[in-house]
Motif scaffolding. Structure first.
Motif, mmCIF file in Angstrom:
data_model
loop_
_atom_site.group_PDB
_atom_site.id
_atom_site.type_symbol
_atom_site.label_atom_id
_atom_site.label_comp_id
_atom_site.label_asym_id
_atom_site.label_seq_id
_atom_site.Cartn_x
_atom_site.Cartn_y
_atom_site.Cartn_z
ATOM 1 N N GLY A 120 0.808 -1.211 0.000
ATOM 2 C CA GLY A 120 0.000 0.000 0.000
ATOM 3 C C GLY A 120 0.841 1.260 0.000
ATOM 4 N N SER A 123 2.379 1.605 -3.451
ATOM 5 C CA SER A 123 1.343 1.999 -4.400
ATOM 6 C C SER A 123 1.059 3.494 -4.307
ATOM 7 N N ASP A 132 0.905 0.780 -9.461
ATOM 8 C CA ASP A 132 -0.274 1.205 -8.700
ATOM 9 C C ASP A 132 -1.536 0.584 -9.284
ATOM 10 N N GLY A 136 -3.940 -2.231 -7.540
ATOM 11 C CA GLY A 136 -5.363 -1.945 -7.390
ATOM 12 C C GLY A 136 -6.226 -3.069 -7.950
ATOM 13 N N SER A 139 -5.944 -6.111 -5.558
ATOM 14 C CA SER A 139 -6.722 -5.947 -4.332
ATOM 15 C C SER A 139 -8.211 -6.154 -4.590
ATOM 16 N N SER A 140 -8.700 -5.706 -5.744
ATOM 17 C CA SER A 140 -10.112 -5.902 -6.079
ATOM 18 C C SER A 140 -10.444 -7.383 -6.216
ATOM 19 N N THR A 198 -7.381 -5.479 1.895
ATOM 20 C CA THR A 198 -8.047 -4.400 2.628
ATOM 21 C C THR A 198 -7.027 -3.460 3.258
ATOM 22 N N ARG A 201 -5.414 -1.214 0.589
ATOM 23 C CA ARG A 201 -6.230 -0.066 0.185
ATOM 24 C C ARG A 201 -6.233 1.029 1.247
ATOM 25 N N ARG A 204 -2.740 2.704 1.435
ATOM 26 C CA ARG A 204 -2.530 3.566 0.273
ATOM 27 C C ARG A 204 -3.271 4.887 0.453
ATOM 28 N N ALA A 205 -4.527 4.804 0.882
ATOM 29 C CA ALA A 205 -5.324 6.019 1.049
ATOM 30 C C ALA A 205 -4.752 6.927 2.136
#
Length: 317
Positions: A120, A123, A132, A136, A139-140, A198, A201, A204-205
């Motif tokens: 993360g 990314s 990145d 993504g 992860s999906s 999870t 994500r 990363r955020a």
């Protein structure tokens, strides 16, 4: 810090009391007589006299209030009662099964953090790049695949086809450490895949959010090395939300590993809970749910304390 911990302890105590009361009352609102269900499972239709005798033996002939007061007294002494089915102390079953579930969740969480947090962070640092986008997409997919599908695929490939690891089962660590770790590997990976996605994500955020802060730009303008800024300042300030998410996920996994334990024949607490619900074994259900809820509350208490240590502003808020 001490005042913050005391407040959290008082809140946790109140929540545990609420859970104890809710679990007791909820189970007694379920239709059906536990004595009749227990006797019917042994074959034949029980007579009213036998049902009445069984109810008296189990203490079900008393009023709900009397049973509730008695239940609170036993819980205060860490006495979860006796199983309706096996006629053995519930605490013994929990002591035997709980460490196995905790070991599985702990191994999965460790793998998920080791995979999700670095990926993360990378990314976020390579935002918009091919890496990145690939992470993504991964992860999906990882979040979307059900654990029983992933677990079955792992068994098919690595246990049945390649024959690298056992297909399932449980061997105590004291008997064979190597076989125990091999049997733990696939169920832990099954849980860790979605868990790590999870965390990826969230990390990363949060890293992207921290990177936009003024003090990060100031640190860069002073000529500090990128590695120093990222690992000394950015990652540490981004750990709070990730830590909270990890605590919540681990708490939910305490009662949500049923399918994984079933696929890999791992004798944990979740499987025992399903069996107890099917048999209307109220003391076992109450004991397991109470232990899971208490561990969930304690785990979140620990997360709150760690979060406040990472970010002192939490104590003020």
């Amino acid at each position: 810090m001490l005042g913050f911990i005391v407040k959290r302890l008082l809140a946790a105590t109140g929540m545990i009391f609420f859970v104890v009361s809710f679990v007791f009352l909820a189970l007694y609102l379920v239709p059906g007589d536990p004595a009749e269900v227990l006797l019917s499972s042994q074959g034949g239709a029980p007579s009213p006299e036998v049902v009445a005798a069984t109810r008296a033996k189990l203490g079900l002939d008393r009023s709900v209030l009397e049973q509730y007061v008695s239940y609170l007294g036993r819980i205060a002494k860490a006495d979860f009662g006796t199983s309706f089915v096996h006629d053995e102390p519930v605490l013994d079953d929990i002591k035997q099964r709980l460490p196995r579930t905790l070991e599985l969740i702990g191994a999965a969480a460790a793998l998920a953090i080791l995979i999700g947090l670095p990926l993360g962070t990378f990314s976020a640092l390579r935002r918009g790049s091919l890496l990145d986008r690939a992470l993504g997409l991964w992860s999906s997919v990882a979040i979307s695949v059900p654990v029983f599908v992933l677990g079955t695929m792992l068994v098919l490939v690595f246990a049945l086809t390649l024959q690298i690891v056992p297909a399932g089962g449980f061997t105590p660590f004291s008997i064979s450490p190597a076989r125990h770790m091999l049997q733990l590997l696939m169920p832990a990976i099954t849980i860790a895949v979605g868990f790590s996605a999870t965390i990826l994500r969230m990390s990363r955020a949060t890293v992207l959010e921290v990177l936009e802060q003024d003090w990060v730009r100031t640190a860069r303008s002073k000529g500090l090395a990128v590695r120093h800024v990222v690992f000394r300042h950015v990652v540490r300030n981004a750990l709070g939300p990730v830590l909270t998410l990890t605590g919540l996920q681990m708490g939910s996994l305490l009662g949500g590993t049923v399918l994984v334990e079933y696929v890999f024949n791992w004798p944990g607490l979740s499987g025992l809970l399903v069996q107890a619900v099917e048999r209307r074994d109220y003391p076992v259900v109450q004991g397991i749910v109470l232990v899971i809820a208490a561990l969930f509350i304690v785990l979140n208490l620990v997360v709150d304390v760690l979060y406040s240590a990472l970010d002192p502003r939490v104590q003020i808020q």
